[in-house]
Structure formats: C-alpha cells, structure tokens
Design a protein around this motif. Structure first.
Motif: not given
Length: 178
Positions: A42-56
């Motif tokens: 392991v060289t780096l541990e991160t916590v990703g917080k965000g959003e994902i876009t979906y399209e119909c």
C-alpha cells in the motif's frame, strides 16, 4: 531491557498495528477476485466522497427497453485525517493527486459488496502521468462502499436522456510493487 523500554516497544507495536489494521482487515475480508496480487504494498489510502451521474438510455442488447447507464464519477479524495489529497473523475476513470500526478486504469475485477452499494473493484493502473504521489501505482482497490448504485427512479422510454446524480463514498487504496 527495563520496563520502560518494554512498555515503549509494546506501545509502538500496538500503534503500528492499529494504523495498519484497516488495510489488513479490508484485505482479509475482500473476495479473492478483487485482492491485489502478492508482491505489492500500500502506498496511499484515500476516502473518496462524491457523486456518480447516471443517464436513462436504451439497453444495448434489448430493443425497446431502457436502463440507467453509468456516465461518470466526480469525487474528492481525502487522507484518513480528512485533508484533500486528490480527485477522482471520468471517463476514463482517473485518480489525480494534488501534486498533479495521475493514473488511469483498466478494471480487472468486481465483486458484490452489500445491498445498495457499488461493488468492490480492482483496477490495474496504467503508468502514471507526471511524477508524484501516483508514480509507481500498479493497482487501485475500491472498498468500504456506501451508495452509488443506479437510481431507484423509473427509467422508461419517456425518460430517455434524463440524468440522475447519486451520492457515494468509497475507500480507494493505491498499491505499488515492493
């Protein structure tokens, strides 16, 4: 060795064990398909917080049917103390450190996580662009998932083109060859 030194060594070992426990614990509990091959660290541990876009959109293999299609992610990557260390965006899936170095990758495997959450993921990293935190990264794991799945809202032919954004959180663990 005196008692003070023994106590100091014990405390140091305990602290080191606690700091490494999240990675060791996560690595032991993951399905085999998304574990990083031996010979990496392991060289780096991160916590990703965000959003994902979906399209119909129309289903690719089923005429007249529609589905939510993954368009792309956008997240802030923070270290364990909450300090921003980079961003994650796509397509293509790109992890970029604050120092400007970045990697893209190819998905190797996914495995189900818990209901309502994205799957675990293992990505083989392409060589990094720029030098810095992403230099030497060979694999990226997505673990500790919360949310991010396609919307529960209907996706019908009348909804084609409609976009929905969902929140998510995931730990991204970056690995390099030993």
């Amino acid at each position: 060795m005196n008692n003070k030194k023994l106590l100091g060594l014990a405390c140091t070992s305990l602290i080191a064990g606690c700091l490494l426990a999240p990675v060791a614990q996560a690595a032991m509990e993951l399905p085999e398909s998304v574990k990083v091959p031996d010979g990496h660290k392991v060289t780096l541990e991160t916590v990703g917080k965000g959003e994902i876009t979906y399209e119909c959109r129309d289903k690719a293999d089923a005429a007249g049917q529609t589905e939510w299609f993954f368009v792309g992610p956008k997240a802030v990557l923070s270290d364990r103390s909450g300090k921003q260390v980079g961003t994650y965006f796509g397509p293509p899936a790109t992890w970029q450190a604050q120092d400007g170095s970045k990697v893209t990758g190819t998905q190797v495997a996914v495995a189900p996580s818990s209901a309502g959450n994205l799957p675990y993921q293992l990505v083989k990293a392409n060589p990094a662009e720029g030098s810095g935190a992403m230099s030497g990264v060979t694999y990226i794991q997505r673990v500790a998932l919360k949310g991010g799945v396609a919307p529960a809202a209907p996706c019908t032919s009348a909804d084609k083109g409609k976009r929905e954004v969902v929140s998510y959180q995931a730990d991204y663990i970056f690995w390099a060859a030993k």
